[in-house]
Design a protein around this motif. Structure first.
Motif, PDB file in Angstrom:
ATOM      1  N   PRO A 481      10.221  -4.203  11.281  1.00  0.00           N
ATOM      2  CA  PRO A 481       9.517  -4.554  10.050  1.00  0.00           C
ATOM      3  C   PRO A 481       8.133  -5.131  10.344  1.00  0.00           C
ATOM      4  CG  PRO A 481      11.792  -5.330   9.983  1.00  0.00           C
ATOM      5  CD  PRO A 481      11.541  -4.872  11.389  1.00  0.00           C
ATOM      6  N   LEU A 482       7.151  -4.721   9.551  1.00  0.00           N
ATOM      7  CA  LEU A 482       5.829  -5.317   9.570  1.00  0.00           C
ATOM      8  C   LEU A 482       5.798  -6.355   8.453  1.00  0.00           C
ATOM      9  CD1 LEU A 482       2.850  -5.507  10.437  1.00  0.00           C
ATOM     10  CD2 LEU A 482       2.368  -3.629   8.844  1.00  0.00           C
ATOM     11  N   THR A 483       5.809  -7.591   8.827  1.00  0.00           N
ATOM     12  CA  THR A 483       5.883  -8.670   7.844  1.00  0.00           C
ATOM     13  C   THR A 483       4.477  -9.107   7.421  1.00  0.00           C
ATOM     14  OG1 THR A 483       5.982 -10.333   9.598  1.00  0.00           O
ATOM     15  CG2 THR A 483       8.078  -9.482   8.757  1.00  0.00           C
ATOM     16  N   GLY A 484       4.429  -9.777   6.293  1.00  0.00           N
ATOM     17  CA  GLY A 484       3.178 -10.383   5.858  1.00  0.00           C
ATOM     18  C   GLY A 484       2.233  -9.468   5.114  1.00  0.00           C
ATOM     19  N   VAL A 485       2.695  -8.286   4.706  1.00  0.00           N
ATOM     20  CA  VAL A 485       1.830  -7.411   3.899  1.00  0.00           C
ATOM     21  C   VAL A 485       1.769  -7.981   2.488  1.00  0.00           C
ATOM     22  CG1 VAL A 485       1.443  -5.079   3.032  1.00  0.00           C
ATOM     23  CG2 VAL A 485       2.500  -5.412   5.285  1.00  0.00           C
ATOM     24  N   ALA A 486       0.567  -8.247   1.994  1.00  0.00           N
ATOM     25  CA  ALA A 486       0.382  -8.868   0.678  1.00  0.00           C
ATOM     26  C   ALA A 486      -0.485  -7.985  -0.183  1.00  0.00           C
ATOM     27  CB  ALA A 486      -0.264 -10.243   0.828  1.00  0.00           C
ATOM     28  N   VAL A 487      -0.081  -7.821  -1.448  1.00  0.00           N
ATOM     29  CA  VAL A 487      -0.838  -7.028  -2.400  1.00  0.00           C
ATOM     30  C   VAL A 487      -1.255  -7.922  -3.552  1.00  0.00           C
ATOM     31  CG1 VAL A 487      -0.845  -4.971  -3.858  1.00  0.00           C
ATOM     32  CG2 VAL A 487       0.556  -5.013  -1.787  1.00  0.00           C
ATOM     33  N   ASP A 488      -2.548  -7.889  -3.849  1.00  0.00           N
ATOM     34  CA  ASP A 488      -3.085  -8.704  -4.942  1.00  0.00           C
ATOM     35  C   ASP A 488      -4.064  -7.837  -5.718  1.00  0.00           C
ATOM     36  OD1 ASP A 488      -3.995 -10.612  -6.674  1.00  0.00           O
ATOM     37  OD2 ASP A 488      -5.103 -11.761  -5.170  1.00  0.00           O
ATOM     38  N   GLY A 489      -3.620  -7.355  -6.889  1.00  0.00           N
ATOM     39  CA  GLY A 489      -4.464  -6.480  -7.679  1.00  0.00           C
ATOM     40  C   GLY A 489      -4.771  -5.208  -6.933  1.00  0.00           C
ATOM     41  N   GLY A 490      -6.064  -4.958  -6.716  1.00  0.00           N
ATOM     42  CA  GLY A 490      -6.478  -3.737  -6.040  1.00  0.00           C
ATOM     43  C   GLY A 490      -6.724  -3.907  -4.567  1.00  0.00           C
ATOM     44  N   THR A 491      -6.120  -4.923  -3.957  1.00  0.00           N
ATOM     45  CA  THR A 491      -6.326  -5.173  -2.533  1.00  0.00           C
ATOM     46  C   THR A 491      -4.996  -5.460  -1.847  1.00  0.00           C
ATOM     47  OG1 THR A 491      -8.504  -6.120  -2.993  1.00  0.00           O
ATOM     48  CG2 THR A 491      -7.552  -6.573  -0.836  1.00  0.00           C
ATOM     49  N   ALA A 492      -4.825  -4.884  -0.689  1.00  0.00           N
ATOM     50  CA  ALA A 492      -3.675  -5.209   0.164  1.00  0.00           C
ATOM     51  C   ALA A 492      -4.206  -5.734   1.482  1.00  0.00           C
ATOM     52  CB  ALA A 492      -2.797  -3.987   0.379  1.00  0.00           C
ATOM     53  N   ARG A 493      -3.468  -6.665   2.057  1.00  0.00           N
ATOM     54  CA  ARG A 493      -3.882  -7.251   3.342  1.00  0.00           C
ATOM     55  C   ARG A 493      -2.692  -7.264   4.293  1.00  0.00           C
ATOM     56  NH1 ARG A 493      -6.975  -9.914  -0.446  1.00  0.00           N
ATOM     57  NH2 ARG A 493      -9.218 -10.046   0.057  1.00  0.00           N
ATOM     58  N   LEU A 494      -3.002  -7.053   5.567  1.00  0.00           N
ATOM     59  CA  LEU A 494      -1.965  -7.061   6.598  1.00  0.00           C
ATOM     60  C   LEU A 494      -2.612  -7.350   7.929  1.00  0.00           C
ATOM     61  CD1 LEU A 494      -1.889  -3.939   8.304  1.00  0.00           C
ATOM     62  CD2 LEU A 494      -1.871  -3.403   5.868  1.00  0.00           C
ATOM     63  N   THR A 495      -1.789  -7.684   8.903  1.00  0.00           N
ATOM     64  CA  THR A 495      -2.261  -7.903  10.272  1.00  0.00           C
ATOM     65  C   THR A 495      -1.548  -6.954  11.209  1.00  0.00           C
ATOM     66  OG1 THR A 495      -2.743 -10.234   9.841  1.00  0.00           O
ATOM     67  CG2 THR A 495      -2.479  -9.573  12.145  1.00  0.00           C
ATOM     68  N   LEU A 496      -2.343  -6.201  11.987  1.00  0.00           N
ATOM     69  CA  LEU A 496      -1.791  -5.295  12.988  1.00  0.00           C
ATOM     70  C   LEU A 496      -1.838  -5.966  14.349  1.00  0.00           C
ATOM     71  CD1 LEU A 496      -3.526  -1.896  12.097  1.00  0.00           C
ATOM     72  CD2 LEU A 496      -1.146  -2.529  11.642  1.00  0.00           C
ATOM     73  N   PRO A 497      -0.719  -6.130  15.022  1.00  0.00           N
ATOM     74  CA  PRO A 497      -0.753  -6.665  16.387  1.00  0.00           C
ATOM     75  C   PRO A 497      -1.571  -5.757  17.307  1.00  0.00           C
ATOM     76  CG  PRO A 497       1.502  -6.599  15.537  1.00  0.00           C
ATOM     77  CD  PRO A 497       0.647  -5.827  14.568  1.00  0.00           C
ATOM     78  N   ALA A 498      -1.988  -6.300  18.427  1.00  0.00           N
ATOM     79  CA  ALA A 498      -2.679  -5.490  19.430  1.00  0.00           C
ATOM     80  C   ALA A 498      -1.803  -4.309  19.830  1.00  0.00           C
ATOM     81  CB  ALA A 498      -3.014  -6.338  20.647  1.00  0.00           C
ATOM     82  N   LEU A 499      -2.433  -3.186  20.096  1.00  0.00           N
ATOM     83  CA  LEU A 499      -1.774  -1.960  20.524  1.00  0.00           C
ATOM     84  C   LEU A 499      -0.552  -1.670  19.644  1.00  0.00           C
ATOM     85  CD1 LEU A 499      -1.999   0.323  22.587  1.00  0.00           C
ATOM     86  CD2 LEU A 499      -0.376  -0.894  24.005  1.00  0.00           C
ATOM     87  N   SER A 500      -0.814  -1.194  18.460  1.00  0.00           N
ATOM     88  CA  SER A 500       0.284  -0.964  17.532  1.00  0.00           C
ATOM     89  C   SER A 500      -0.011   0.219  16.623  1.00  0.00           C
ATOM     90  CB  SER A 500       0.548  -2.210  16.691  1.00  0.00           C
ATOM     91  OG  SER A 500      -0.574  -2.523  15.883  1.00  0.00           O
ATOM     92  N   TRP A 501       1.051   0.767  16.071  1.00  0.00           N
ATOM     93  CA  TRP A 501       0.980   1.794  15.041  1.00  0.00           C
ATOM     94  C   TRP A 501       1.860   1.324  13.890  1.00  0.00           C
ATOM     95  CZ3 TRP A 501       4.549   4.604  12.330  1.00  0.00           C
ATOM     96  CH2 TRP A 501       4.065   5.669  11.551  1.00  0.00           C
ATOM     97  N   ALA A 502       1.401   1.544  12.662  1.00  0.00           N
ATOM     98  CA  ALA A 502       2.156   1.057  11.508  1.00  0.00           C
ATOM     99  C   ALA A 502       2.067   2.034  10.349  1.00  0.00           C
ATOM    100  CB  ALA A 502       1.637  -0.309  11.066  1.00  0.00           C
ATOM    101  N   VAL A 503       3.078   1.987   9.501  1.00  0.00           N
ATOM    102  CA  VAL A 503       3.056   2.680   8.223  1.00  0.00           C
ATOM    103  C   VAL A 503       3.270   1.643   7.129  1.00  0.00           C
ATOM    104  CG1 VAL A 503       5.512   3.280   8.451  1.00  0.00           C
ATOM    105  CG2 VAL A 503       4.093   4.464   6.777  1.00  0.00           C
ATOM    106  N   VAL A 504       2.429   1.714   6.102  1.00  0.00           N
ATOM    107  CA  VAL A 504       2.570   0.841   4.933  1.00  0.00           C
ATOM    108  C   VAL A 504       2.596   1.732   3.707  1.00  0.00           C
ATOM    109  CG1 VAL A 504       1.512  -0.979   3.552  1.00  0.00           C
ATOM    110  CG2 VAL A 504       1.407  -1.090   6.047  1.00  0.00           C
ATOM    111  N   GLU A 505       3.676   1.635   2.942  1.00  0.00           N
ATOM    112  CA  GLU A 505       3.814   2.417   1.722  1.00  0.00           C
ATOM    113  C   GLU A 505       3.858   1.477   0.521  1.00  0.00           C
ATOM    114  OE1 GLU A 505       6.609   6.166   0.588  1.00  0.00           O
ATOM    115  OE2 GLU A 505       7.626   4.214   0.663  1.00  0.00           O
TER     116      GLU A 505
END
Length: 511
Positions: A481-505
């Motif tokens: 799991p990628l934790t800490g993804v936050a959505v506020d209105g028209g903006t989403a924020r997240l943190t990608l660790p070093a050397l990583s690949w992620a999917v956010v839906e």
């Protein structure tokens, strides 16, 4: 902490996601077929000898179209050897990989396997040692309903219904001196033109892929495509591209930026193709088939752990190029998939080479288990979640410096939006080896947002960037799991660790 801002707009699209973009490749090479997809006597094998554990993983991978039977193998292959009663099929020497081919597995077996895997067949014809007759006869054998010698032969061999194969490759890598039947661009262009005409006389519904360059570094790159299409433009539908990359001499930064080279390769081929279109005053548009791509350690790893590129003796299905992929490789593969998706308006077909054992997302052992390599995960998630329309992405990112490609975006991304499901998907890679990246997603034209999936592939606890999945540690690297993804209105924020690949839906509405 590094940063990146990625902007997408509901109205700014590239085109629909081509489902054939998530293709794979099965070649009669090494252990891809024998002890890969086919192993009679294996504990999971069905009545046809198909390994069910590998079939299950193929379905999970989400491969949509599979190129067969080569590859270099096809340039010396007689398709007739692989049909008819198995006990009457000839054993042959395969000069491409210096092995013995038993022909126990051939066209009928592959078509049946593909049905069970839920994949489309992309069949290659031999334009190396053979030519127009063999190509048109194979189309007749495979696709004509009946009432002719060749179609009736197929029926007698157990297939009453036509195979109805729509996608065909006009040979393989014939620009390469290593290829059996290597040709000049003029020789190949004329042969491809005539083979294409003859094949479409038999079945006008088929789509044909002309051989393009075997790599961007080929001395004939560009001139090859131009000359071939000068002859065959009206007869073919796609031109092929092949590219393999690896880490050289510990230069991880350049390796992580190889997607930049893939981007340039695609754009240069598009320019060449469209130049021929303009010069020839053609009306149709030819698109691209990137039908071989992957990470492949071709140099520096000829060891027992990374088996040889060519067999050392005439044996059946030896271990060849069974690369063991690590975390770094998986992140790089994620960027390749991003590149292909971002160019999905012109790259309509792509095949990761290969499916099982040979530079593959799936590994298996003869008589033993099958498991997912690290590179399995970006492919599987993108094949499943990249649906609807490809979105244009505007990226403002910190940069990484590389010795080979200059500077490149630290965060690499592609995105899709499916209006039917209301799902917006981002596929992201952090190329940085040391620093995490704070990422802001600006969602223009979208209202609200609920996170429906957020997954991450990165260095596991206690591991490093070279950590791999093995027979005895099959789940060392996977999605978490990628934790800490936050959505506020028209903006989403997240943190990608070093050397990583992620999917956010995200589930979103219309603004």
């Amino acid at each position: 902490m590094s940063t990146a801002r990625i902007t997408v707009d509901r109205e700014f699209t590239i085109g629909p996601v081509p489902r054939r973009l998530f293709g794979s490749f099965v070649e009669h090479m090494g252990r891809c077929v024998y002890s890969g997809i086919y192993e009679p006597g294996h504990a999971t094998a069905d009545e046809n000898g198909f390994r069910q554990d590998v079939l299950d993983l193929t379905r999970e991978l989400g491969a949509t179209v599979i190129r067969y039977p080569g590859g270099n193998f096809v340039s010396g292959y007689d398709w007739e050897d692989g049909v008819g009663p198995v006990d009457q099929r000839p054993r042959r020497l395969d000069g491409a990989w210096h092995t013995v081919e038993t022909n126990a597995f051939g066209l009928h077996e592959f078509v049946e396997w593909s049905k069970r895997a839920g994949t489309e067949v992309m069949e290659a014809v031999n334009l190396g040692t053979r030519g127009v007759d063999a190509a048109r006869e194979l189309v007749e054998y495979a696709n004509h309903p009946g009432g002719t010698a060749l179609s009736d032969r197929r029926i007698a061999n157990g297939a009453k219904d036509p195979f109805d194969i729509k996608l065909w490759c006009l040979g393989n890598e014939l620009d390469g001196p290593w290829q059996i039947g290597h040709k000049t661009a003029t020789e190949y262009g004329r042969l491809a033109q005539e083979a294409a005409k003859a094949m479409k006389f038999v079945d006008p519904t088929i789509e044909l892929v002309a051989v393009g360059s075997s790599g961007r570094s080929m001395p004939t790159f560009g001139s090859w495509e131009h000359e071939v299409l000068t002859h065959a433009y009206d007869e073919v539908d796609y031109v092929s591209m092949h590219a393999y990359y690896q880490e050289h001499d510990g230069d991880a930064e350049s390796f992580l930026a190889t997607g930049v080279d893939m981007d340039a390769f695609i754009e240069e081929v598009v320019s060449t193709v469209d130049g021929v279109k303009a010069a020839g005053k053609h009306s149709k548009r030819i698109n691209l088939s990137f039908d071989e791509w992957n990470v492949w350690y071709q140099t520096g790893l000829d060891t027992d752990d990374q088996p040889h590129n060519v067999s050392k003796g005439w044996v059946e299905h030896p271990r060849l190029i069974e690369d063991q992929y690590n975390v770094t490789d998986a992140v790089v593969v994620g960027t390749f998939l991003n590149s292909l998706l971002r160019h999905g308006d012109r790259v309509h077909i792509a095949n990761q080479a290969q499916l099982v054992n040979v530079i593959a997302p799936i590994r298996s052992e003869q008589g033993g288990p099958a498991w997912r390599q690290t590179i399995f995960w970006p492919f599987a998630r993108m094949a499943a979640l990249a649906t609807g329309q490809i979105l244009r992405t505007l990226v403002t990112s910190d940069r990484i410096d590389t010795a080979k490609y200059g500077d490149a975006d630290l965060v690499d991304v592609s995105a899709t939006y499916d209006e039917e499901t209301g799902r917006l998907a981002f596929f992201l890679a952090n190329r940085g080896l040391e620093e995490a990246a704070d990422v802001e997603l600006a969602l223009r034209g979208f209202a609200g947002g609920r996170v429906t999936r957020a997954e991450l592939l990165t260095v596991p606890e206690g591991g490093d960037r070279f950590t791999s999945n093995t027979e005895h540690a099959q789940d060392a690297v996977g999605l978490v799991p990628l934790t800490g993804v936050a959505v506020d209105g028209g903006t989403a924020r997240l943190t990608l660790p070093a050397l990583s690949w992620a999917v956010v839906e995200l589930e979103v509405g219309r603004a």
